[in-house]
Structure formats: structure tokens, C-alpha cells
Write a protein that holds these residues in place. Structure first.
Motif, short mmCIF file in Angstrom:
data_model
loop_
_atom_site.label_atom_id
_atom_site.label_comp_id
_atom_site.label_asym_id
_atom_site.label_seq_id
_atom_site.Cartn_x
_atom_site.Cartn_y
_atom_site.Cartn_z
N ASP A 1 -1.07 -16.25 -2.74
CA ASP A 1 -0.66 -16.24 -1.34
C ASP A 1 -0.03 -14.90 -0.98
OD1 ASP A 1 -0.05 -17.80 1.23
OD2 ASP A 1 1.97 -17.16 0.63
N ALA A 2 0.77 -14.35 -1.89
CA ALA A 2 1.42 -13.06 -1.63
C ALA A 2 0.38 -11.94 -1.48
CB ALA A 2 2.40 -12.73 -2.75
N VAL A 3 -0.63 -11.96 -2.34
CA VAL A 3 -1.69 -10.96 -2.25
C VAL A 3 -2.42 -11.09 -0.92
CG1 VAL A 3 -3.91 -10.20 -3.21
CG2 VAL A 3 -2.02 -10.74 -4.75
N ALA A 4 -2.72 -12.33 -0.53
CA ALA A 4 -3.44 -12.57 0.73
C ALA A 4 -2.65 -12.07 1.93
CB ALA A 4 -3.74 -14.06 0.88
N GLU B 1 -5.29 1.18 -0.78
CA GLU B 1 -4.69 2.52 -0.80
C GLU B 1 -3.45 2.60 0.08
OE1 GLU B 1 -8.01 4.78 0.58
OE2 GLU B 1 -8.98 4.87 -1.39
N ASP B 2 -3.13 1.48 0.73
CA ASP B 2 -1.98 1.43 1.64
C ASP B 2 -0.70 1.17 0.85
OD1 ASP B 2 -0.42 1.28 3.94
OD2 ASP B 2 -0.81 -0.86 4.18
N LYS B 3 0.29 2.00 1.05
CA LYS B 3 1.53 1.89 0.27
C LYS B 3 2.23 0.55 0.47
CE LYS B 3 5.75 4.42 -0.91
NZ LYS B 3 6.64 3.24 -0.89
N SER B 4 2.18 0.00 1.66
CA SER B 4 2.87 -1.27 1.89
C SER B 4 2.22 -2.39 1.07
CB SER B 4 2.85 -1.63 3.38
OG SER B 4 1.53 -1.79 3.85
N PHE B 5 0.90 -2.33 0.89
CA PHE B 5 0.20 -3.32 0.06
C PHE B 5 0.53 -3.11 -1.41
CE2 PHE B 5 -3.50 -4.50 -2.55
CZ PHE B 5 -3.63 -5.85 -2.21
N THR B 6 0.43 -1.88 -1.87
CA THR B 6 0.69 -1.61 -3.29
C THR B 6 2.15 -1.88 -3.66
OG1 THR B 6 1.05 0.76 -2.83
CG2 THR B 6 -1.18 0.08 -3.42
#
Length: 334
Positions: free
Chosen positions: A60-63, A289-294
């Protein structure tokens, strides 16, 4: 003179209309694409992202991290919808049967390749068209900090000399971490005593309590205890060492050719058009590649692992063959 003014006026009107038409045809939304046959650009309405597990977990967190980042580049929003049940079967089944127009996509997981041979799913991996992998985490062999084994070689030598005395906890019979430990025992020619638990967390708790000798869960699921000095990770089943655990060797370094673990990615129904997949694949690449995602994944010790549609399809096919064989060998096939 009056006739000349009329023709001039008509010419100006035609020119304005032509310029307006050109602007309309060339206008492109961020990460959007024209469909075949001159149809409207995709997406032209909100997209639903099915998560086949409950809110609050790693999937869920990844999604949600994916949706947050994707919403920065897509002209329409992505909304997360949790469809739980059947160990992921309910949500993925709905996703596989959705209309193939790109407006209902699924966060597919490795269970897409394990549930069908177990007889626990009505779909097949071939019912999905892979778009992109976002995340992957290997299995890791982890023991108590005060265990007598300080290397994976010592642990496996003991297991070979004491067949079935080594109790390895997993997240349930037939689940990914059970299959990972089974693949390892087949590679080294010994037997473990597999102890199933209702999820990875109870297995780790049992290890901390000294009720089992090891767990085969992901690094993320033991990271806090390893960092606290309560557990020690002996090896990971990955192609390369993990950035977050650089001192932990891979099994391949020790001569055991085994890479196995969990993954999460974007999938759509198999007949989804190319232009839709192209848009989603482009978005997935930008998201990873988005810092908020990584940053979100890093905080949870989850690995960012992008693979495009072709590479993701190959990986899924490889896992499907591996797990189908393991399920058969274990006598779990239904």
C-alpha cells in the motif's frame, strides 16, 4: 471596394480558424499520448490504481507513493483503491478482468506468479500486460545476534550436518518466503524445518524469542532489529549487495546461484493498447527517479528497482516457471 473588404475578412477568419485548429491538434498534456485512430489523448479522466492488499502495509505504501509522484506528471489524477482478500487474489483478479482502456490499473506483486499454481487464483500471469516494475526486495537469511553462526557458510554447513534441525520461519505455507527457503534447500541439497506464520512479523518475533533458528523474510522486515543489534543478516538472495546492507554478501558471491524475492509493479489487462502502456511506462520511469518516491521507499528499507515492460515481462515469466516447479515439488499444487 466593398467586395474586396468581404474577401479580406473571409481570409482573416479562415486564417484564425486554421491557427486555432493547429493549436488544438498539437496541444499535449504532460505524459499524455494520442491513441491510435486520432482518438482523444490518454488519460482524459482519473485513473484507479487497485492495491490487492490492505492499507498500511508495504504494498500500500508503494502504491500511494507511486500515485503521489505520478500525479505530478499526469494530466489526470491516480486514486488508490484497496481490494483485499485471498492473499492478493481478489484485487489482482479484478484488475485482470478490468476494461482494457488504462483507467483501472493494478499494483501487481510476486503473488501473481505464486497464487495460480497453488490453485488460489482464477487469473494467470498472462492475463496481465506488465507495464513497469517499481520495487524489488530479495529474501534474506537472518538469525539471532547471539547465534553460533557468523557467516552464511557456517549456517549452511550446520544445516547440512543437521537436516531438518534448522527451523526457518516464513510468512505462510506457499508464500514467497517459504518458497525462497525451499529454493535454497534445493540448491544446497539439504532440508530445513519450515515453520509457517501468519505473516513476516510473527516469524521475526519468534526468531527474537529463540523459538526458531532463522527467517527467510526480506531485509526490510528485519531491518530495525538488525540495526538494533538483536539480529544479524547472513546473506541476501540477490544479484548484487544492497545499498542499505553493504556488508551482507549475496548467495551468488558464495557460489550459490539463487536470486529470489518479492516485487511490485504496474500491470494492466492483457489487451490494453500500446499508447496507454507507453504513457504509463513513461510515468513509472519518472516516478522511480522522483526523490519523494525514493525517500518513502528508503525510509521503509524497500528497494527501488525499475524495469520496463519487456524486462518486467521476462522477470515475471522466470518467476512463474520457478514457483510452479517449487509448488509442485512441495506437493502444494492444486
Amino acid at each position: 471596394m466593398k467586395l474586396k473588404r468581404i474577401f479580406t475578412s473571409l481570409a482573416v477568419t479562415a486564417l484564425i480558424a486554421a491557427l486555432a485548429g493547429c493549436g488544438s491538434n498539437n496541444a499535449a498534456s504532460p505524459s499524455g499520448a494520442k491513441a491510435e485512430g486520432g482518438q482523444d489523448a490518454y488519460p482524459k479522466k482519473p485513473i484507479e490504481l487497485i492495491v490487492p492488499y490492505a492499507a498500511g502495509g508495504g504494498t500500500d505504501a508503494v502504491a500511494r507513493a507511486f500515485a503521489d509522484s505520478a500525479n505530478k506528471v499526469l494530466p489526470q489524477s491516480i486514486g488508490v483503491v484497496n481490494k483485499t482478500g485471498g492473499g492478493g487474489a481478489v484485487g489482482m483478479s479484478e484488475g485482470s478482468k478490468a476494461k482494457a482502456d488504462g483507467y483501472k490499473v493494478t499494483l501487481i506483486t510476486v503473488e501473481m506468479t505464486t497464487l495460480p499454481p497453488l490453485g488460489l487464483a482464477t487469473f494467470k500471469p498472462e492475463d496481465f500486460r506488465p507495464v513497469a516494475r517499481l520495487n524489488a526486495d530479495p529474501s534474506a537469511i537472518t538469525v539471532k545476534a547471539d547465534a553460533p553462526w557468523n557467516t552464511i557458510e557456517e549456517f549452511l554447513d550446520y544445516a547440512k550436518q543437521n537436516p531438518e534441525k534448522v527451523r526457518i520461519g516464513n510468512s505462510g505455507t506457499g508464500a514467497i518466503w517459504h518458497l525462497a527457503a525451499t529454493a535454497l534447500e534445493q540448491k544446497i541439497g539439504t532440508k530445513f524445518n519450515h515453520i509457517p506464520f501468519d505473516g513476516a512479523n510473527p516469524a521475526v518475533t519468534a526468531l527474537l524469542g529463540g523459538h526458531i533458528e532463522a527467517v527467510s523474510v526480506s531485509p526490510a522486515e528485519v531491518a530495525a532489529q538488525v540495526q538494533a543489534g538483536q539480529l544479524k543478516m547472513l546473506a541476501v538472495m540477490a544479484d548484487e549487495r544492497l545499498d542499505s546492507f553493504k556488508d551482507v554478501p549475496t548467495l551468488k558471491e558464495k557460489g550459490i546461484d539463487l536470486s529470489i524475492g518479492t516485487w511490485r509493479g504496474i500491470g494492466v489487462p492483457k489487451d490494453t493498447p500500446d499508447n496507454v502502456v507507453t504513457v504509463l511506462k513513461d510515468v513509472a520511469k519518472k516516478v522511480t527517479e522522483d526523490k519523494s518516491f525514493t525517500d518513502v521507499l528508503q525510509k521503509m528499507n524497500l528497494g527501488v528497482s525499475y524495469a520496463d515492460d519487456a524486462a518486467f515481462k521476462d522477470a515475471i515469466q522466470k518467476d512463474s516457471e520457478l514457483f510452479a516447479k517449487l509448488v509442485t515439488d512441495l506437493g502444494l499444487k492444486k
